[in-house]
Design an enzyme around this catalytic site. Structure first.
Site, PDB file in Angstrom:
ATOM      1  N   HIS A   1      14.770  -9.124  17.337  1.00  0.00           N
ATOM      2  CA  HIS A   1      15.978  -9.733  16.778  1.00  0.00           C
ATOM      3  C   HIS A   1      16.356  -9.023  15.493  1.00  0.00           C
ATOM      4  O   HIS A   1      15.628  -8.139  15.028  1.00  0.00           O
ATOM      5  CB  HIS A   1      15.805 -11.233  16.581  1.00  0.00           C
ATOM      6  CG  HIS A   1      14.796 -11.638  15.546  1.00  0.00           C
ATOM      7  ND1 HIS A   1      13.447 -11.457  15.707  1.00  0.00           N
ATOM      8  CD2 HIS A   1      14.955 -12.232  14.330  1.00  0.00           C
ATOM      9  CE1 HIS A   1      12.807 -11.924  14.643  1.00  0.00           C
ATOM     10  NE2 HIS A   1      13.708 -12.389  13.791  1.00  0.00           N
TER      11      HIS A   1
ATOM     12  N   HIS B   1      16.797  -9.775  12.179  1.00  0.00           N
ATOM     13  CA  HIS B   1      16.436 -10.065  10.790  1.00  0.00           C
ATOM     14  C   HIS B   1      15.776  -8.861  10.123  1.00  0.00           C
ATOM     15  O   HIS B   1      15.024  -8.116  10.752  1.00  0.00           O
ATOM     16  CB  HIS B   1      15.545 -11.295  10.726  1.00  0.00           C
ATOM     17  CG  HIS B   1      16.295 -12.564  11.002  1.00  0.00           C
ATOM     18  ND1 HIS B   1      15.684 -13.722  11.412  1.00  0.00           N
ATOM     19  CD2 HIS B   1      17.634 -12.847  10.921  1.00  0.00           C
ATOM     20  CE1 HIS B   1      16.611 -14.671  11.584  1.00  0.00           C
ATOM     21  NE2 HIS B   1      17.790 -14.159  11.291  1.00  0.00           N
TER      22      HIS B   1
ATOM     23  N   ASP C   1      13.343  -8.315   8.097  1.00  0.00           N
ATOM     24  CA  ASP C   1      11.901  -8.102   8.078  1.00  0.00           C
ATOM     25  C   ASP C   1      11.366  -7.668   9.447  1.00  0.00           C
ATOM     26  O   ASP C   1      10.169  -7.434   9.586  1.00  0.00           O
ATOM     27  CB  ASP C   1      11.159  -9.351   7.588  1.00  0.00           C
ATOM     28  CG  ASP C   1      11.381 -10.572   8.461  1.00  0.00           C
ATOM     29  OD1 ASP C   1      12.509 -10.756   8.960  1.00  0.00           O
ATOM     30  OD2 ASP C   1      10.431 -11.354   8.650  1.00  0.00           O
ATOM     31  N   HIS C   2      12.269  -7.500  10.416  1.00  0.00           N
ATOM     32  CA  HIS C   2      11.888  -7.015  11.740  1.00  0.00           C
ATOM     33  C   HIS C   2      12.502  -5.653  12.067  1.00  0.00           C
ATOM     34  O   HIS C   2      11.986  -4.952  12.936  1.00  0.00           O
ATOM     35  CB  HIS C   2      12.305  -8.035  12.814  1.00  0.00           C
ATOM     36  CG  HIS C   2      11.541  -9.318  12.735  1.00  0.00           C
ATOM     37  ND1 HIS C   2      10.561  -9.664  13.627  1.00  0.00           N
ATOM     38  CD2 HIS C   2      11.597 -10.323  11.830  1.00  0.00           C
ATOM     39  CE1 HIS C   2      10.056 -10.846  13.288  1.00  0.00           C
ATOM     40  NE2 HIS C   2      10.663 -11.259  12.189  1.00  0.00           N
TER      41      HIS C   2
ATOM     42  N   HIS D   1      16.449 -18.950  17.536  1.00  0.00           N
ATOM     43  CA  HIS D   1      16.221 -18.467  16.170  1.00  0.00           C
ATOM     44  C   HIS D   1      17.390 -17.580  15.756  1.00  0.00           C
ATOM     45  O   HIS D   1      17.932 -17.722  14.657  1.00  0.00           O
ATOM     46  CB  HIS D   1      14.897 -17.709  16.126  1.00  0.00           C
ATOM     47  CG  HIS D   1      14.529 -17.182  14.773  1.00  0.00           C
ATOM     48  ND1 HIS D   1      14.203 -18.001  13.718  1.00  0.00           N
ATOM     49  CD2 HIS D   1      14.406 -15.907  14.307  1.00  0.00           C
ATOM     50  CE1 HIS D   1      13.912 -17.260  12.659  1.00  0.00           C
ATOM     51  NE2 HIS D   1      14.034 -15.994  12.992  1.00  0.00           N
TER      52      HIS D   1
ATOM     53  N   ASP E   1      10.068 -14.210  16.406  1.00  0.00           N
ATOM     54  CA  ASP E   1      10.065 -15.466  15.653  1.00  0.00           C
ATOM     55  C   ASP E   1      10.467 -16.661  16.514  1.00  0.00           C
ATOM     56  O   ASP E   1      10.877 -17.694  15.975  1.00  0.00           O
ATOM     57  CB  ASP E   1      11.020 -15.368  14.461  1.00  0.00           C
ATOM     58  CG  ASP E   1      10.481 -14.498  13.340  1.00  0.00           C
ATOM     59  OD1 ASP E   1       9.340 -14.017  13.454  1.00  0.00           O
ATOM     60  OD2 ASP E   1      11.217 -14.282  12.350  1.00  0.00           O
TER      61      ASP E   1
ATOM     62  N   HIS F   1       4.351 -13.546  12.544  1.00  0.00           N
ATOM     63  CA  HIS F   1       3.999 -14.039  11.209  1.00  0.00           C
ATOM     64  C   HIS F   1       2.666 -14.773  11.211  1.00  0.00           C
ATOM     65  O   HIS F   1       2.285 -15.393  12.215  1.00  0.00           O
ATOM     66  CB  HIS F   1       5.072 -14.995  10.682  1.00  0.00           C
ATOM     67  CG  HIS F   1       6.356 -14.326  10.334  1.00  0.00           C
ATOM     68  ND1 HIS F   1       6.580 -13.718   9.123  1.00  0.00           N
ATOM     69  CD2 HIS F   1       7.501 -14.171  11.042  1.00  0.00           C
ATOM     70  CE1 HIS F   1       7.804 -13.214   9.093  1.00  0.00           C
ATOM     71  NE2 HIS F   1       8.378 -13.479  10.252  1.00  0.00           N
TER      72      HIS F   1
END
Length: 259
Positions: free
Chosen positions: A55, A57, A59-60, A113, A132, A170
């Site tokens: 996805h 975001h 941090d990915h 998400h 996530d 995570h």
């Protein structure tokens, strides 16, 4: 044929960036930061052959441009999540073939998400890379989707074989399990799991991967059909309708405010 395995690459405060490798070649899942990935590749003598994204975001995906400056590889990712660097857009039913690793990954649409979130399932190896959507003991927040979407996505993942290893993104497990215990305090499998996972954290070991079987037994977001959980939600004044999606939505809302 070389054995393929999964290496956890810690990043930021809680992320795991996953390297799937055979000792020579590697694919990376959700590289939010390039530096630890490049260091892991160098330390293990690995050549990157693919990037897999679940996805959009930061941090990915944040490390993708830097990785592509070092090596030109395909970037597999969701077709409907607005990620400009994706070169191989994917959706439900697609197959990612990585011949260098002799690996085939099934693509699952798991929105909630984010609008276009996907997961990668390796049926032969019994691996799930779910970003996530599903966490060990919990699930992701609803940022773009609906409770119905996320609940349906989680039930899709829960239907995978029990031995499937859950490589989420995570290290949130202990916080998730504290909430699970608040919801289902008399679940013996959950009580045992908390003790097991705490021992891992006490010596600095990851709690991930778990398995689908463990999640079915202890993760409240996969257990909203449980009479105990429905009763607990009603007793807490959080559910006044029938179970199902309403129970999931009430549980997700409760988790958002749980300290």
């Amino acid at each position: 044929m070389a054995t393929i395995r999964v290496l956890a690459v810690p990043a930021f405060d809680s992320n795991y960036l996953w390297l799937i490798h055979d000792g020579m070649h590697a694919a990376v899942v959700d590289p939010g930061d390039a530096k630890p990935v490049l260091e892991a590749l160098d330390a293990n003598g690995l050549t990157l052959v693919a990037i897999l994204l679940t996805h959009h975001h930061a941090d990915h995906i944040g490390g993708v441009p830097e990785l592509l400056r070092h090596v030109s590889v395909p970037v597999f990712g969701p077709a409907n999540d607005g990620i400009a660097v994706v070169t191989q857009p994917l959706s439900q039913g697609d197959i990612v073939s990585l011949p260098e690793l002799a690996l085939a990954l099934e693509v699952l649409d798991v929105p909630g998400h984010t609008r276009g979130h996907i997961a990668f399932h390796a049926p032969r190896q019994h691996w799930l890379f779910c970003g996530d959507t599903l966490f060990a003991g919990g699930c992701g927040r609803l940022f773009e989707g609906t409770p119905t979407q996320l609940n349906d996505s989680l039930q899709k993942l829960a239907a995978l074989p029990g031995q499937t290893e859950v490589y989420c993104a995570h290290e949130y497990t202990m916080a998730n399990l504290r909430f699970a215990l608040e919801v289902e305090p008399d679940n013996p499998a959950l009580i045992d799991r908390i003790a097991t996972e705490q021992k891992k954290r006490d010596i600095g070991q990851p709690t991930v991967p778990s398995t689908i079987a463990i999640e079915r037994a202890t993760n409240p977001f996969l257990r909203t059909h449980s009479p105990t959980i429905v009763s607990r939600l009603r007793h807490a004044g959080r559910l006044d309708s029938d179970a199902g999606v309403a129970a999931f939505a009430a549980l997700r809302s409760w988790k958002n405010t749980f300290a």
